[in-house]
Structures are given as C-alpha cells and as structure tokens.
Write an enzyme that holds these catalytic residues in place. Sequence first.
Site, PDB file in Angstrom:
ATOM      1  N   ARG A   1       0.792  -1.228  -0.039  1.00 34.53           N
ATOM      2  CA  ARG A   1      -0.040   0.048   0.075  1.00 34.53           C
ATOM      3  C   ARG A   1       0.842   1.254  -0.076  1.00 34.53           C
ATOM      4  O   ARG A   1       0.443   2.247  -0.616  1.00 34.53           O
ATOM      5  CB  ARG A   1      -0.757  -0.211   1.299  1.00 34.53           C
ATOM      6  CG  ARG A   1      -1.622   1.282   1.739  1.00 34.53           C
ATOM      7  CD  ARG A   1      -2.854   1.196   1.004  1.00 34.53           C
ATOM      8  NE  ARG A   1      -3.654   2.485   1.688  1.00 34.53           N
ATOM      9  CZ  ARG A   1      -3.456   3.639   1.678  1.00 34.53           C
ATOM     10  NH1 ARG A   1      -2.519   4.055   1.074  1.00 34.53           N
ATOM     11  NH2 ARG A   1      -4.192   4.523   2.316  1.00 34.53           N
TER      12      ARG A   1
ATOM     13  N   ASP B   1     -12.540  -1.574  -4.486  1.00 36.38           N
ATOM     14  CA  ASP B   1     -13.294  -0.968  -3.510  1.00 36.38           C
ATOM     15  C   ASP B   1     -14.705  -0.637  -4.078  1.00 36.38           C
ATOM     16  O   ASP B   1     -14.966  -0.614  -5.458  1.00 36.38           O
ATOM     17  CB  ASP B   1     -12.789   0.263  -2.903  1.00 36.38           C
ATOM     18  CG  ASP B   1     -13.597   0.492  -1.689  1.00 36.38           C
ATOM     19  OD1 ASP B   1     -13.304   0.244  -0.646  1.00 36.38           O
ATOM     20  OD2 ASP B   1     -14.432   1.344  -1.771  1.00 36.38           O
TER      21      ASP B   1
HETATM   22  O1  CP3 Z   1     -12.434  -8.319   0.768  1.00 38.72           O
HETATM   23  C1  CP3 Z   1     -11.361  -7.959   0.346  1.00 38.72           C
HETATM   24  O2  CP3 Z   1     -10.191  -8.237   0.752  1.00 38.72           O
HETATM   25  C2  CP3 Z   1     -11.403  -7.119  -1.046  1.00 38.72           C
HETATM   26  C3  CP3 Z   1     -11.178  -5.719  -0.984  1.00 38.72           C
HETATM   27  C4  CP3 Z   1     -12.318  -4.704  -0.544  1.00 38.72           C
HETATM   28  C5  CP3 Z   1     -11.983  -3.698   0.253  1.00 38.72           C
HETATM   29  N1  CP3 Z   1     -13.327  -2.707   0.158  1.00 38.72           N
HETATM   30  C6  CP3 Z   1     -10.591  -3.099   0.193  1.00 38.72           C
HETATM   31  C7  CP3 Z   1     -10.638  -1.764   1.057  1.00 38.72           C
HETATM   32  C8  CP3 Z   1     -13.903  -4.912  -0.584  1.00 38.72           C
HETATM   33  C9  CP3 Z   1     -14.649  -6.170  -0.951  1.00 38.72           C
HETATM   34  C10 CP3 Z   1     -14.338  -3.604   0.034  1.00 38.72           C
HETATM   35  C11 CP3 Z   1     -15.924  -3.264  -0.116  1.00 38.72           C
HETATM   36  C12 CP3 Z   1     -16.207  -2.119   0.729  1.00 38.72           C
HETATM   37  N2  CP3 Z   1     -15.793  -0.829   0.709  1.00 38.72           N
HETATM   38  C13 CP3 Z   1     -17.359  -2.167   1.538  1.00 38.72           C
HETATM   39  C14 CP3 Z   1     -18.350  -2.952   1.689  1.00 38.72           C
HETATM   40  C15 CP3 Z   1     -17.927  -4.170   2.487  1.00 38.72           C
HETATM   41  C16 CP3 Z   1     -17.960  -3.644   3.885  1.00 38.72           C
HETATM   42  O3  CP3 Z   1     -16.853  -3.616   4.196  1.00 38.72           O
HETATM   43  O4  CP3 Z   1     -19.107  -3.133   4.520  1.00 38.72           O
HETATM   44  C17 CP3 Z   1     -17.656  -0.549   1.812  1.00 38.72           C
HETATM   45  C18 CP3 Z   1     -18.836   0.019   2.550  1.00 38.72           C
HETATM   46  C19 CP3 Z   1     -16.607   0.176   1.527  1.00 38.72           C
HETATM   47  C20 CP3 Z   1     -16.302   1.412   1.386  1.00 38.72           C
HETATM   48  C21 CP3 Z   1     -14.990   2.037   2.068  1.00 38.72           C
HETATM   49  N3  CP3 Z   1     -13.688   1.481   1.533  1.00 38.72           N
HETATM   50  C22 CP3 Z   1     -14.684   2.190   3.168  1.00 38.72           C
HETATM   51  C23 CP3 Z   1     -15.933   2.935   4.010  1.00 38.72           C
HETATM   52  C24 CP3 Z   1     -13.402   2.218   3.544  1.00 38.72           C
HETATM   53  C25 CP3 Z   1     -12.765   3.201   4.799  1.00 38.72           C
HETATM   54  C26 CP3 Z   1     -12.905   2.339   6.032  1.00 38.72           C
HETATM   55  C27 CP3 Z   1     -11.514   1.750   6.287  1.00 38.72           C
HETATM   56  O5  CP3 Z   1     -11.482   0.558   6.566  1.00 38.72           O
HETATM   57  O6  CP3 Z   1     -10.575   2.147   6.020  1.00 38.72           O
HETATM   58  C28 CP3 Z   1     -12.589   1.794   2.619  1.00 38.72           C
HETATM   59  C29 CP3 Z   1     -11.108   1.433   2.344  1.00 38.72           C
HETATM   60  C30 CP3 Z   1     -11.033   0.154   2.026  1.00 38.72           C
HETATM   61  N4  CP3 Z   1     -11.385  -0.664   1.121  1.00 38.72           N
HETATM   62  C31 CP3 Z   1      -9.704  -0.381   2.824  1.00 38.72           C
HETATM   63  C32 CP3 Z   1      -9.268  -1.648   2.186  1.00 38.72           C
HETATM   64  C33 CP3 Z   1      -8.388  -2.526   2.344  1.00 38.72           C
HETATM   65  C34 CP3 Z   1      -8.736   0.253   3.681  1.00 38.72           C
HETATM   66  C35 CP3 Z   1      -7.844   1.359   2.949  1.00 38.72           C
HETATM   67  C36 CP3 Z   1      -6.183   1.524   3.314  1.00 38.72           C
HETATM   68  O7  CP3 Z   1      -5.444   0.653   3.037  1.00 38.72           O
HETATM   69  O8  CP3 Z   1      -6.156   2.669   3.780  1.00 38.72           O
END
Ligand code: CP3
Length: 346
Positions: free
Chosen positions: A39, A76
């Site tokens: 990342r 995402d």
């Molecule tokens: O499952 C997996 O490994 C595949 C990757 C995946 C991510 N997001 C990577 C991610 C999947 C399937 C998602 C789906 C997602 N994204 C959802 C639905 C599932 C859930 O968790 O409710 C939602 C609502 C999102 C929107 C989202 N993306 C938010 C609200 C955030 C910030 C919160 C956080 O955890 O930081 C993200 C960021 C995100 N998506 C990260 C990852 C690994 C973290 C970002 C980082 O590395 O800084």
Amino acid sequence: MSPSSKPFLRALAGETLTPPPFWLMRQAGRYLPEYRATRAEAGSFLDLCYNPELATEVTLQPLRRYGFDAAILFSDILVIPDALRQQVAFKEGEGPVLTPIRSATDLDGLNISGLHDHLAPVYATVKKLSAAIPATTALIGFAGAPWTVATYMIEGSGSKDFSKAKTMMFGQPELFARLMALLIQATGDYLIRQIDNGAEAIQIFDTWAGALPEDQFERWVIAPTRVLVQRIRAERPGVPVIGFPRQAGVLYKRYITETGVSGVSIDSSVPLEWAAKELQPLCTLQGNLDPILLVAGGEALDAGIDRILKALGKGPFIFNLGHGITPPTPPENVARLAERVKAWKG
Ligand code: CP3
C-alpha cells in the site's frame, strides 16, 4: 481443474462439504504487514486499486498465508462513483470523502460513457488473478449494491443515520430513482466485464441494507439486486451471485426468495438456529463470525467458530465473518481460525 472441482463453487451450487470452504471478507488489508508495505509502495488507496500488478499482489497475500478457498478481487465499492466522474478520495484515518450528489445538476455531472475505460485496470487485475490463483481456489468479483453506493454518493462520506440519502429517497423520489437507475446500469456493466475477465462468482455488498424500512428495502435493496441477478443469469449463465444485505434481520428471507441469489452472506446478528431452519433450505449460507472475535482470539474465538460450524455445517455453507476483518486483527488469530475450520470433521 474444472470450476466444479473448486470447493467454494461446489458449495454455492448447493453441495454440503465437510469441512466447508472458507474465505474472509476484507482478507486483504491493513492487518497484514505485507499489505501495508505494498500500500505504501502504491501511494494512495485508489492508486493501489488501479494498479494491476500491486492489486494482484495484495489479493494473493492472504492466500499464501492461509490457503483460503476463494480470492476476492482487490478493489473497492467506490470505484463506481469514481468511474462515473464523481470526485472520490480516501483520507487517512477518515475513510472515503466524495463531492456529494444533492441536486439534479450534481447528477447531470455524472457520466457513464467512460466507465469501462476508467475501470480497465480493475479488469486487468481480474485477468491476472485468474491466471495466478491456485487451481482449487475460486475467484470472486464484486461490487457494492446500488443502495449502499448511493449512500456514499449522497452523504459524501460514511454516515451514522444516512439522513441525507434518506431525505433524498423520501423527499425527492424522482431524483433518487434516477441515481439508482444509473447505478444499476453501471454496476451490471461492471460485473459482466469482471466475469468476462475471469471472475467465477460475484458478491454484492449491501452493507447499509439494514437502514431501510420494509417498503424501501423492497424497492431499493431487493428490486435492484433482482435486476442484477437476472441480468447476470441471462447474460452469463452459471455464474453464482452471493448477496450481503447486512443487518436485514427477518428480511433476509424475502431477500433470498425475491432476488434469486445463489448464496447469502449473513451478518453476526443473525441467530444460527433460525438461519439453519429458515434460510439454509433456500440457498447456500455464508458467515457469520463476529470480526471482533478474531481480534480477541483464544478460547472465545474457538468456541465462536465451533458454534457456527455445528449449526450451519450440515447444509450448504461457506465459512466467513459477519463483516470485514478489522485492522487490529492479529494475523496469528487468522491462522488459528484457518486451522480450526480445515480440521472440522462434522
Ligand atoms: O475483501 C477484500 O479483501 C477485497 C477488498 C475490499 C475492500 N473494500 C478494500 C478496502 C472490499 C470487498 C471492499 C468493500 C467495501 N468498501 C465495502 C462493503 C463491505 C464492507 O466492508 O462493509 C464498503 C462499505 C467500502 C467502502 C470503504 N472502503 C470504506 C468505508 C473504507 C474506509 C474504512 C476503512 O476500513 O479504512 C474503505 C477503504 C478500504 N477498502 C480499505 C481496504 C483494504 C482500507 C484502505 C487503506 O488501505 O487505507
């Protein structure tokens, strides 16, 4: 190896397997030091999502450690608003920030014409993954459900009560319906293209489904999901769809029967005996360990895993969490879970 010999796909086709296949939502992520390193190399989170080499690498990282039965494309749900030309950024420690859609003028600024060009790197990742994963591992493509993606587009960030999204839904129903129609179209186009590049199953994440009253749930969770399921079934027959209408409670039952999904992912609040009796006869179940048990570890974790295996392992089942892995999760607890599920003898 033919797809039907992959345990994850066999479970989705209705087979009961002992032990059940398993994977974990957000299995790639910040709890893994190797994810944090990749990342940092990528720059921003969206840069990582649009870098096929690095997105492939982070998808494979948890498979190497834990031998999951499925890989989920690393991306995402918010790449769709980004591809529709809404401004989307992920702020460190804040989560997603979007320039909110609140009026017809805002909505007119969105454009679906460049969707596939914008998402080409994601399709390239799917293609690389389908060549790189082990022969018995299935590849899951995914998208956010229209309702859940719409909440971020209208609120402009995460939200506790979705007051702006629901105010538009109740107060400007025509505007809201136009936004939803655009999302249904874009999401369907996106999922079909993932399948064409090698995704063998699709999961639709409706994280905020539980925020809607029954009539709105029917109109904005069930109906759009049914359109997506029917489109995939008609255009790419044989590709199973898992729905995740998080916190839908008793409405899980109508969600299954009225959308036609092949599997449903249940959140941790769904009672196991009820799920076994009322839901498992209708479709394959996936779930539903509390992700915080994976942070706590120890005997509480073991007991939580066993309870789920006992209650749901006698029917078509895929072991998973009730929601995504959280960053404080110790990787050794995930190893403990993997060992315990794989050793299950029924
Ligand atoms: O499952 C997996 O490994 C595949 C990757 C995946 C991510 N997001 C990577 C991610 C999947 C399937 C998602 C789906 C997602 N994204 C959802 C639905 C599932 C859930 O968790 O409710 C939602 C609502 C999102 C929107 C989202 N993306 C938010 C609200 C955030 C910030 C919160 C956080 O955890 O930081 C993200 C960021 C995100 N998506 C990260 C990852 C690994 C973290 C970002 C980082 O590395 O800084």
